[in-house]
Write a protein that holds these residues in place. Sequence first.
Motif, PDB file in Angstrom:
ATOM      1  N   ASP A   1       0.855  -1.178   0.000  1.00  0.00           N
ATOM      2  CA  ASP A   1       0.000   0.000   0.000  1.00  0.00           C
ATOM      3  C   ASP A   1       0.898   1.238   0.000  1.00  0.00           C
ATOM      4  O   ASP A   1       2.113   1.122   0.157  1.00  0.00           O
TER       5      ASP A   1
ATOM      6  N   VAL B   1      -7.215  -6.923   4.420  1.00  0.00           N
ATOM      7  CA  VAL B   1      -8.386  -6.651   3.590  1.00  0.00           C
ATOM      8  C   VAL B   1      -9.411  -7.754   3.905  1.00  0.00           C
ATOM      9  O   VAL B   1      -9.273  -8.880   3.450  1.00  0.00           O
TER      10      VAL B   1
ATOM     11  N   ASP C   1     -13.528  -3.185   2.185  1.00  0.00           N
ATOM     12  CA  ASP C   1     -12.057  -3.011   2.267  1.00  0.00           C
ATOM     13  C   ASP C   1     -11.417  -3.269   0.896  1.00  0.00           C
ATOM     14  O   ASP C   1     -10.500  -2.555   0.468  1.00  0.00           O
TER      15      ASP C   1
ATOM     16  N   TYR D   1      -9.264  -0.794  -1.478  1.00  0.00           N
ATOM     17  CA  TYR D   1      -7.887  -1.139  -1.858  1.00  0.00           C
ATOM     18  C   TYR D   1      -7.748  -1.140  -3.380  1.00  0.00           C
ATOM     19  O   TYR D   1      -6.783  -0.590  -3.928  1.00  0.00           O
TER      20      TYR D   1
ATOM     21  N   ARG E   1      -7.382   2.296  -4.556  1.00  0.00           N
ATOM     22  CA  ARG E   1      -6.050   2.859  -4.299  1.00  0.00           C
ATOM     23  C   ARG E   1      -5.043   2.348  -5.342  1.00  0.00           C
ATOM     24  O   ARG E   1      -4.141   3.070  -5.757  1.00  0.00           O
TER      25      ARG E   1
END
Length: 347
Positions: A19, A47, A52, A56, A59
């Motif tokens: 991340d 996750v 979630d 993700y 992102r």
Amino acid sequence: MTDMLTIARPDDFHLHLRDGAMLQGVLPETTRHFARALVMPNLLPPVVTTADARAYRDRILAVQPEAAGFTPLMTLYLTETTDPEDVALGAAEGLIAAVKLYPAGATTNSASGVRNFDAVRAVLERMAEIGLPLSVHGEVTDPRVDIFDREAVFIDTVLDPLRSATPGLRVVMEHITTAEGVAYARAGGPDLAATITTHHLILNRNHLLAGGIRPHYYCLPVAKRESHRLALRAAATSGEPGFFLGTDSAPHIDALKEHACGCAGCFTATNSLPVLAQVFEDMGALARLEGFTSRHGAAFYRLPPNTGTMTLERRANPLQLPEKILTGAGPVTVFDPGFPLYWHVAP
Ligand code: NCD
Ligand code: ZN
């Protein structure tokens, strides 16, 4: 000698993207070659829910290089409180491609994993109904079991009972490292498959430990003795549809690899394709590379094959790659296969 090979664009069915600054630094290494990747959920915190995973995925898409044409395939981290309904909804919307099972404590960020398999029974049954694959980190965590035996013991004491108790459950044995793993995957029928990493086709435990400890070769499951590496090479190059590529490219900054208690993970996103082409050439199996990298995994995950292509060229001069990728989180060492790479991915 073949010196040019065009294959459908590859997919990576086991990838750690992390991340933040690390994600931003490593993502282009994957999108350069791969059309899709099954993205592992072992973030901190993991996750766990479809919400979630959606966040993700967004992102990842936000930092993806322009025109990469890359699709992240998202996974959920199975916990003892995972809601079967949430999993089913995520799968139905096409967001969730698999649920990942980590036995608690098996590897990096796996503290939230499963201890009591009865607690996840309802989720597994729902997955079997809808055909959603369970992607399994196959190692027991019992400290009494020798680390080199943990995969074989997992197959006998956890995986086989779990599959018998959940008929119809589709399972991917992730990153198999043993002849026992190969044999079990082979005998499992169409609902069972196994991924094989790039580095486990290259490394045995001598590479890791003989003549000095090499932290960049430390990964989980740990590399085994040579006979197991040979079984993996035979499986990967066999052309059997139950074996396909999951690189398990797992970046950690050098400071955490070159450490008194070094992290597990080999970073292979950058050079997996050139390394694999060499392995398949050495095995006299170049014609089967495409099945392993670009066909079998998509078929198991019931995804359409990629339409784009990749051309590999064997050149006289070896590929010159940087030793490290410089990410905003810190430098990450690229996997060193220990031999020159003559196969180049054509631009
Ligand atoms: C992975 C990681 O760093 O997240 N490490 C590894 O050695 N493969 C975790 C994993 O897949 O086990
Ligand atoms: Zn992994």
